[in-house]
Design a protein around this motif. Sequence first.
Motif, mmCIF file in Angstrom:
data_model
loop_
_atom_site.group_PDB
_atom_site.id
_atom_site.type_symbol
_atom_site.label_atom_id
_atom_site.label_comp_id
_atom_site.label_asym_id
_atom_site.label_seq_id
_atom_site.Cartn_x
_atom_site.Cartn_y
_atom_site.Cartn_z
ATOM 1 N N GLU A 1 34.736 32.727 35.811
ATOM 2 C CA GLU A 1 35.550 31.546 35.467
ATOM 3 C C GLU A 1 36.939 31.640 36.090
ATOM 4 N N LYS A 2 37.577 30.472 36.249
ATOM 5 C CA LYS A 2 38.913 30.409 36.826
ATOM 6 C C LYS A 2 39.940 29.945 35.779
ATOM 7 N N VAL A 3 41.110 30.525 35.866
ATOM 8 C CA VAL A 3 42.247 30.087 35.048
ATOM 9 C C VAL A 3 43.489 30.106 35.930
ATOM 10 N N ARG A 4 44.542 29.446 35.458
ATOM 11 C CA ARG A 4 45.815 29.544 36.164
ATOM 12 C C ARG A 4 46.705 30.531 35.418
ATOM 13 N N LEU A 5 47.324 31.411 36.166
ATOM 14 C CA LEU A 5 48.374 32.255 35.595
ATOM 15 C C LEU A 5 49.629 31.405 35.485
ATOM 16 N N ARG A 6 50.277 31.451 34.368
ATOM 17 C CA ARG A 6 51.407 30.570 34.074
ATOM 18 C C ARG A 6 52.402 30.490 35.239
ATOM 19 N N ASN A 7 52.620 29.278 35.730
ATOM 20 C CA ASN A 7 53.595 28.996 36.792
ATOM 21 C C ASN A 7 53.303 29.703 38.114
ATOM 22 N N SER A 8 52.040 30.155 38.295
ATOM 23 C CA SER A 8 51.755 30.870 39.548
ATOM 24 C C SER A 8 50.360 30.503 40.072
ATOM 25 N N TYR A 9 49.533 31.494 40.287
ATOM 26 C CA TYR A 9 48.293 31.286 41.031
ATOM 27 C C TYR A 9 47.062 31.069 40.133
ATOM 28 N N VAL A 10 46.043 30.497 40.783
ATOM 29 C CA VAL A 10 44.724 30.384 40.151
ATOM 30 C C VAL A 10 43.940 31.648 40.484
ATOM 31 N N ILE A 11 43.334 32.228 39.458
ATOM 32 C CA ILE A 11 42.546 33.449 39.672
ATOM 33 C C ILE A 11 41.126 33.248 39.143
ATOM 34 N N GLN A 12 40.229 34.088 39.630
ATOM 35 C CA GLN A 12 38.852 34.105 39.136
ATOM 36 C C GLN A 12 38.469 35.547 38.835
ATOM 37 N N ALA A 13 37.915 35.751 37.638
ATOM 38 C CA ALA A 13 37.470 37.095 37.242
ATOM 39 C C ALA A 13 36.091 37.361 37.848
ATOM 40 N N ASN A 14 35.939 38.551 38.440
ATOM 41 C CA ASN A 14 34.681 38.882 39.110
ATOM 42 C C ASN A 14 33.935 40.049 38.458
ATOM 43 N N SER A 15 34.676 41.050 37.999
ATOM 44 C CA SER A 15 34.026 42.217 37.398
ATOM 45 C C SER A 15 35.016 42.941 36.506
ATOM 46 N N ILE A 16 34.488 43.932 35.758
ATOM 47 C CA ILE A 16 35.335 44.692 34.845
ATOM 48 C C ILE A 16 34.988 46.174 34.929
ATOM 49 N N GLY B 1 32.663 51.633 25.915
ATOM 50 C CA GLY B 1 32.420 50.211 26.118
ATOM 51 C C GLY B 1 33.675 49.362 26.072
ATOM 52 N N ASN B 2 34.845 49.985 25.968
ATOM 53 C CA ASN B 2 36.100 49.235 25.945
ATOM 54 C C ASN B 2 36.512 48.853 27.361
ATOM 55 N N ILE B 3 36.955 47.634 27.522
ATOM 56 C CA ILE B 3 37.354 47.139 28.838
ATOM 57 C C ILE B 3 38.703 47.756 29.223
ATOM 58 N N LEU B 4 38.743 48.388 30.390
ATOM 59 C CA LEU B 4 39.964 49.024 30.883
ATOM 60 C C LEU B 4 40.679 48.148 31.910
ATOM 61 N N GLU B 5 39.908 47.528 32.817
ATOM 62 C CA GLU B 5 40.497 46.755 33.897
ATOM 63 C C GLU B 5 39.625 45.547 34.212
ATOM 64 N N ILE B 6 40.279 44.498 34.680
ATOM 65 C CA ILE B 6 39.576 43.286 35.111
ATOM 66 C C ILE B 6 39.870 43.102 36.594
ATOM 67 N N TYR B 7 38.841 42.885 37.387
ATOM 68 C CA TYR B 7 38.997 42.716 38.831
ATOM 69 C C TYR B 7 38.838 41.230 39.171
ATOM 70 N N CYS B 8 39.827 40.716 39.874
ATOM 71 C CA CYS B 8 39.878 39.284 40.157
ATOM 72 C C CYS B 8 40.187 39.028 41.628
ATOM 73 N N THR B 9 40.047 37.782 42.000
ATOM 74 C CA THR B 9 40.560 37.286 43.276
ATOM 75 C C THR B 9 41.460 36.099 42.971
ATOM 76 N N TYR B 10 42.379 35.800 43.878
ATOM 77 C CA TYR B 10 43.276 34.663 43.657
ATOM 78 C C TYR B 10 43.274 33.761 44.879
ATOM 79 N N ASP B 11 43.686 32.533 44.657
ATOM 80 C CA ASP B 11 43.798 31.573 45.752
ATOM 81 C C ASP B 11 45.261 31.541 46.170
ATOM 82 N N PRO B 12 45.627 32.103 47.290
ATOM 83 C CA PRO B 12 47.041 32.169 47.698
ATOM 84 C C PRO B 12 47.675 30.808 47.948
ATOM 85 N N LYS B 13 46.838 29.762 48.094
ATOM 86 C CA LYS B 13 47.378 28.420 48.324
ATOM 87 C C LYS B 13 47.599 27.644 47.023
#
Length: 551
Positions: free
Chosen positions: A403-418, A424-436
Motif C-alpha cells: 500500500e501507498k501513503v504520503r509522509l506528511r509534507n513530503s513524499y509518497v512511499i510504498q511498503a514492500n517488505s519487513i 515475530g516483532n517487526i524491526l524494520e520496514i522496507y519501502c520505495t518512494y516516488d522522488p517526483k
Amino acid sequence: MKKKNFIYRIIEREISRKKIKNICTRFPPDPNGQLHIGHVKSIYLNFNIAKHYNGSFNLRIDDTNPSEENEKYTKEIINDIRWLGLKWNGKINYSSEYFEKFYEYAVYLIKKNLAYVDELSKSSIRDYRGTLKTPGKNSPYRNRSISENLKIFENMKNGMFKEGKACLRAKIDMSSPNINMRDPVFYRIKYKKHFRCNYKWCIYPTYDFSHCIADAIEGVTHSICTLEFQNNRPLYNWILKSIDLPKKPKQYEFSRLNISYMITSKRKINQLIKKNILFGWDDPRIPTISGLRRRGYTANSILKFCSKLGISKQESIVESELLESCIRSDLNKSAPRVMVVLDPIKLIIENMYHKEEMLVFNNHPNIKSIGKRNVPFSKFIYIDRNDFLEKYEEDRKVLSIGEKVRLRNSYVIQANSIKKDRHGNILEIYCTYDPKSLKKDFKNKEKLRAVIHWVSVIHGINIKVNLYDKLFTVKHPFNYKEIESIINPLSLIVKKGIAEPSLANSKPGEIFQFEREGYFCADLKEHNSKNLIFNRIVELKRYKFNKKRKK
C-alpha cells in the motif's frame, strides 16, 4: 457567561428602583491552598459584573486562620489572578487589616448582650447545638453578665486561656431551625504565628463573623458566593443588622462548578498531595490554575470556558469535554506544528540513493506569520508503530505491505517488505518512494491510504512525553469520600519519543501541536535544553473516538 443571569437581573431591579448606585463586588480567597477552576468561575462572574456596571472589583485575602494559611499561598493566589488577566481595583485588601475593627465589633455585640464567652469544649458545643431534627440547648455559660463577658473576652485576647478552652459565641436562638443561627462561634483562640501579624493576636475571628463586616467596610454591594453558604445568609444579615453598619451588602448564591472526572475541593486535593498521589498543587492532572497552566492551558481558554457556563441556583455537572474544546479552539489558531513519533519503528527507503535532504515546512497550515522551519529528510526515518499493519485492513488508514501513503509534507512511499526478530516483532520496514511526489502539483492517479507523520532517524532528538489523562475512573468523583480508590492508574503515561530537531531549542511553556497526536506544552518546571519534557494538554478531537488507535 451570559450577562442576563439571575444576578444581573437582581442588580437591574435594584438600579431601576434607585436602591443602589455604585456596584462593588469582591473575591475573598482563603490562602490555605491554591486556586482552582471553580474559583475562576467566581472571579470571572464578580469581575464582569463590576465591569458591566462601571463598578469596582476588590481582591481581599481572607487571612483569619493562621493554622492553615501562609504567605506562599497568598503569593500564588495573586499570581494566578494576574495571569488570568482579571484586574482588581486599588490595592489588595487583607482581612487581617481589620482585626482591630473586628475586635471592637465583637465587644460591641457583648455590650448589647448579643454575644458571650463560652467555655464548653468543642465536642460539647457540637452536642449542645442539636441536629436538623432536634433543637439545641443553651450553654451553661450563656447567661453570664455583660461585664463578666467583657472581662473574660479581654482575658482571651491577652492570652490567659489555653487554646480550645474558650470561644466567643453569638447569642441568637438555640432552637432555630437553621443550625447556623444556633449561637455560632465568632472568635476562637489560636497560638499560631500569623504570616502578616506575627504573634500580635491569639484570638481570631471566624469567616462567618469577619467576611460580612469586611464587605461592609470595603463598600461591597453584592457578596456573591456559592450555594453552600446559602444557609449562612441569615447570619450574614443578622451580624450587619446587629452591629448597625452604615453600608449593608447583600449576599447572593449560585451553584458551584462541578466538572466531570475532576474535583474542585481544596481539602480533597490536599489529601491526595499528602498521600503522594499528586505531585503538588501544580500537578497537570488537577484543575488548579497552576496545574492547568503547567499542563499548557492558556488563560484565554479558561476564561472562554467560564464564559460558556450558566449562572443559576441549579446544581449541575459540566462535561470536561467543554473545557477541552476551549483549549483546542484556542491552540488551533496559534500552535506551531511539529512531528514527533511516540512509538517508533524504523523505515528504510531503499531507492533513495542520497543520504539526506532538507525540506522546508510551514509552521502552521493556515497562518503564514508563524513562519517556516527546516526539516531534514533521510533514507532512514521513524514512523509510529500504530501507523503500520503487516496485513491490509479496509477500515485502517495506515501503511501496509503493497500500500501507498504520503509522509506528511513530503513524499509518497510504498511498503514492500519487513524484517522481524525471532519473536515475530517487526524491526524494520522496507519501502520505495516516488522522488517526483514532493511537488504540490503532483497528481497521484492512485488513491493514497493515509498521510502519516515521521522523523529522520539520524536527525531525530530524544524527548520525554507525559501523556496526561483523566485523574479519576468515575464521572462524578466529587460524590466519593474515598477518592483514592477511584484514581485512574493510566492518568499519567510517560513515553520516550523521537522529535524533529526544531524542538531542541524549545523553551519552558512553549506549546506545539504534535501532528496527529495532540497539543503539547514544554514543562514549566523541568524542561530545559538537556532534558526536553513535554506535557500533553489535550488530544486532537478527531482521534477521540477512534478505538483502533492505541493510546
